[in-house]
Design a protein around this motif. Structure first.
Motif, mmCIF file in Angstrom:
data_model
loop_
_atom_site.group_PDB
_atom_site.id
_atom_site.type_symbol
_atom_site.label_atom_id
_atom_site.label_comp_id
_atom_site.label_asym_id
_atom_site.label_seq_id
_atom_site.Cartn_x
_atom_site.Cartn_y
_atom_site.Cartn_z
ATOM 1 N N PHE A 95 0.690 -1.208 0.135
ATOM 2 C CA PHE A 95 -0.009 -0.001 0.130
ATOM 3 C C PHE A 95 0.905 1.145 -0.091
ATOM 4 C CE2 PHE A 95 -2.417 -3.488 1.873
ATOM 5 C CZ PHE A 95 -3.590 -3.355 1.272
ATOM 6 N N MET A 96 2.111 0.905 -0.552
ATOM 7 C CA MET A 96 2.929 2.363 -0.375
ATOM 8 C C MET A 96 3.410 2.517 -1.760
ATOM 9 S SD MET A 96 5.624 1.432 3.075
ATOM 10 C CE MET A 96 6.021 3.020 2.910
ATOM 11 N N ASN A 97 3.973 3.725 -2.326
ATOM 12 C CA ASN A 97 4.589 3.918 -3.374
ATOM 13 C C ASN A 97 5.984 3.740 -3.343
ATOM 14 O OD1 ASN A 97 4.845 4.521 -6.081
ATOM 15 N ND2 ASN A 97 4.834 6.809 -5.643
ATOM 16 N N VAL A 98 6.372 2.480 -3.420
ATOM 17 C CA VAL A 98 7.893 2.076 -2.842
ATOM 18 C C VAL A 98 8.364 1.296 -4.212
ATOM 19 C CG1 VAL A 98 9.602 0.873 -1.522
ATOM 20 C CG2 VAL A 98 7.778 2.333 -0.417
ATOM 21 N N THR A 99 9.599 1.708 -4.671
ATOM 22 C CA THR A 99 9.961 0.830 -5.600
ATOM 23 C C THR A 99 11.263 -0.015 -5.186
ATOM 24 O OG1 THR A 99 11.491 2.583 -6.378
ATOM 25 C CG2 THR A 99 9.458 2.116 -7.641
ATOM 26 N N SER A 100 11.640 -1.271 -5.422
ATOM 27 C CA SER A 100 12.820 -1.807 -5.038
ATOM 28 C C SER A 100 13.489 -2.778 -6.270
ATOM 29 C CB SER A 100 12.383 -2.732 -4.022
ATOM 30 O OG SER A 100 11.334 -3.676 -4.009
ATOM 31 N N THR A 101 14.673 -2.992 -6.171
ATOM 32 C CA THR A 101 15.176 -3.654 -7.397
ATOM 33 C C THR A 101 16.182 -4.929 -6.707
ATOM 34 O OG1 THR A 101 14.960 -1.744 -8.695
ATOM 35 C CG2 THR A 101 16.529 -3.711 -9.517
ATOM 36 N N ALA A 102 15.911 -6.208 -7.072
ATOM 37 C CA ALA A 102 17.083 -7.115 -6.829
ATOM 38 C C ALA A 102 18.063 -7.104 -7.915
ATOM 39 C CB ALA A 102 16.343 -8.358 -6.696
ATOM 40 N N VAL A 103 19.435 -7.110 -7.257
ATOM 41 C CA VAL A 103 20.656 -7.018 -8.380
ATOM 42 C C VAL A 103 21.497 -8.323 -8.042
ATOM 43 C CG1 VAL A 103 20.489 -4.582 -9.023
ATOM 44 C CG2 VAL A 103 22.029 -5.619 -6.874
ATOM 45 N N TYR A 104 21.690 -9.108 -9.012
ATOM 46 C CA TYR A 104 22.487 -10.339 -8.779
ATOM 47 C C TYR A 104 23.049 -10.910 -10.118
ATOM 48 C CZ TYR A 104 17.735 -11.902 -10.304
ATOM 49 O OH TYR A 104 16.630 -12.242 -10.765
ATOM 50 N N GLY A 105 24.114 -11.765 -10.079
ATOM 51 C CA GLY A 105 24.693 -12.282 -11.260
ATOM 52 C C GLY A 105 23.986 -13.294 -11.719
ATOM 53 N N GLY A 106 24.056 -13.912 -13.156
ATOM 54 C CA GLY A 106 23.313 -14.737 -13.421
ATOM 55 C C GLY A 106 21.977 -14.064 -14.484
ATOM 56 N N ALA A 107 21.960 -12.844 -14.190
ATOM 57 C CA ALA A 107 20.660 -12.023 -14.879
ATOM 58 C C ALA A 107 21.501 -11.030 -15.586
ATOM 59 C CB ALA A 107 19.676 -11.729 -13.969
ATOM 60 N N PRO A 108 20.902 -10.575 -16.565
ATOM 61 C CA PRO A 108 21.397 -9.394 -17.455
ATOM 62 C C PRO A 108 21.560 -8.016 -16.775
ATOM 63 C CG PRO A 108 19.528 -10.464 -18.808
ATOM 64 C CD PRO A 108 19.536 -10.952 -17.273
ATOM 65 N N ILE A 109 22.574 -7.587 -16.705
ATOM 66 C CA ILE A 109 23.084 -6.363 -15.823
ATOM 67 C C ILE A 109 22.458 -5.195 -16.373
ATOM 68 C CG2 ILE A 109 25.229 -5.640 -16.922
ATOM 69 C CD1 ILE A 109 26.263 -5.129 -14.164
ATOM 70 N N VAL A 110 22.248 -5.114 -17.745
ATOM 71 C CA VAL A 110 21.509 -3.847 -18.644
ATOM 72 C C VAL A 110 20.308 -3.710 -17.729
ATOM 73 C CG1 VAL A 110 20.838 -3.031 -20.493
ATOM 74 C CG2 VAL A 110 23.051 -4.377 -20.429
ATOM 75 N N ASP A 111 19.409 -4.835 -17.624
ATOM 76 C CA ASP A 111 18.000 -4.743 -17.301
ATOM 77 C C ASP A 111 17.904 -3.982 -15.654
ATOM 78 O OD1 ASP A 111 17.234 -5.793 -19.439
ATOM 79 O OD2 ASP A 111 16.959 -7.807 -18.854
ATOM 80 N N GLN A 112 19.199 -4.709 -14.813
ATOM 81 C CA GLN A 112 19.241 -4.037 -13.628
ATOM 82 C C GLN A 112 19.268 -2.518 -13.562
ATOM 83 O OE1 GLN A 112 21.727 -6.961 -11.740
ATOM 84 N NE2 GLN A 112 20.328 -8.681 -12.004
ATOM 85 N N ILE A 113 20.332 -2.208 -14.545
ATOM 86 C CA ILE A 113 20.811 -1.034 -14.651
ATOM 87 C C ILE A 113 19.522 0.180 -15.039
ATOM 88 C CG2 ILE A 113 22.129 0.941 -15.919
ATOM 89 C CD1 ILE A 113 24.376 -1.236 -15.846
ATOM 90 N N LYS A 114 18.718 -0.426 -15.847
ATOM 91 C CA LYS A 114 17.692 0.308 -16.212
ATOM 92 C C LYS A 114 16.620 0.497 -15.131
ATOM 93 C CE LYS A 114 17.455 -1.053 -21.303
ATOM 94 N NZ LYS A 114 16.820 -1.688 -22.332
ATOM 95 N N LYS A 115 16.488 -0.453 -14.264
ATOM 96 C CA LYS A 115 15.384 -0.318 -13.312
ATOM 97 C C LYS A 115 15.958 0.580 -12.118
ATOM 98 C CE LYS A 115 13.375 -5.213 -13.742
ATOM 99 N NZ LYS A 115 13.387 -6.366 -12.898
#
Length: 333
Positions: A95-115
């Motif tokens: 119920f909050m306007n909060v954004t969070s991102t999980a960053v880890y190896g094995g997934a494209p870093i470009v997508d994590q950078i964009k987030k």
């Protein structure tokens, strides 16, 4: 303590109520207010006692929602735990306007950078990928006021000491640091001495190292009979979900193959299996699509695996605390 007795934002209370929370666990009750007050904290509690919510609730409470830059960095030892922590934060902040991102190896870093560039107030990551993002100047400490080490002892056991030091050295001197773990060995205390400022030490573990809600048994069998013994245990007790732990990746592969040959509905996870496959297997296990999971200790720490009725140590772990963390996957209320 009932959740409405604590002075946190109403939107957080609504999120907790939607999750079915009615009262706080001991670790949550004792650390939430010190964290909200800005104090450094060391929290020690057994697996399954709500450590994630213990730091997520005050972190969410202290966010400045007008700033869409990273304000909290949470370090986790594995990709699976990072994903799980981020998922719980997202659920609590429904119920909050909060954004969070999980960053880890094995997934494209470009997508994590964009987030992150799009705007993310909480970053949950593994040490290696976090350093990569810091070095690329994507993840900056300009607005980060809280740094959490989740399962700090496990990160040190996995060889992340230098990474943790590098991250903490990049942080602001006045950053709030929170250490959460089931065990507090000397190397975790060394982090406390070097980086924390008069931390509040909260310990909710009892002198008895394992929970009295778990019935423990052992069977003495010859090595060549272990697969047959495992099959008989599964047949006799017929657990809804069962975790079988092995000490090595090769043993996991061997046991899984032999149990599948015997007709059991099982799968496996270990560090050599790619991230997307591991998450898919864990989802199938959580949803009861498979009922037998063969794993290394990567599955023993911090994962939200519900309704596990039996944990079987196919191999005896090398250390006592590994045994504690393994069997802690069951016996939960």
């Amino acid at each position: 303590m009932l959740i409405r007795e604590l002075n946190v934002k109403e939107d957080i209370i609504l999120g907790l109520e939607a999750m079915g929370f009615t009262e706080f666990t001991p670790i949550q009750e004792r650390v939430i207010m010190p964290i909200i007050a800005g104090q450094d904290v060391i929290g020690q509690a057994h697996t399954g006692t709500g450590k994630t919510a213990a730091f997520a609730i005050p972190v969410l409470n202290n966010l400045d929602l007008s700033i869409d830059k990273p304000q909290c960095l949470i370090l986790c030892p594995t990709r699976e735990l990072a994903v799980q922590v981020r998922k719980e934060i997202k659920t609590i902040s429904k119920f909050m306007n909060v954004t969070s991102t999980a960053v880890y190896g094995g997934a494209p870093i470009v997508d994590q950078i964009k987030k992150i560039k799009k705007g993310s107030q909480i970053i949950v990551g593994t040490p290696g990928r976090t350093i990569d993002l810091i070095n690329r100047r994507v993840l900056k400490f300009d607005h980060i006021k809280t740094l959490v080490l989740d399962e700090a002892d496990e990160m040190l056991k996995m060889g992340f000491k230098e990474d943790i030091d590098e991250i903490l050295q990049n942080a602001n001197e006045d950053i709030q640091t929170l250490l959460f773990s089931a065990t507090i060995p000397k190397n975790v205390l060394n982090i406390k001495e070097k980086y924390q400022k008069n931390p509040v030490f909260v310990k909710t573990v009892s002198d008895e190292i394992t929970s009295d809600t778990i019935n423990q048994s052992y069977y003495v069998v010859k090595h060549q009979n272990k697969i047959e013994a495992l099959a008989r245990i599964i047949d006799i007790y017929a657990p809804k979900l069962a975790l079988v732990f092995c000490n090595t990746k090769n043993k996991v592969d061997e046991v899984a193959e032999k149990m599948i040959e015997k007709g059991y509905n099982c799968d496996k996870i270990h560090g050599d299996i790619k991230q997307s496959t591991r998450m898919e297997v864990l989802n199938k296990f959580n949803n009861g699509i498979i009922n037998l999971l063969i794993a290394t200790d990567v599955a023993a720490r911090g994962l939200d695996i519900k309704h596990v009725e039996a944990v079987i140590n196919y191999d005896v772990p090398d250390k006592e605390d590994y045994y504690v963390h393994r069997i802690g996957r069951t016996g939960r209320t």
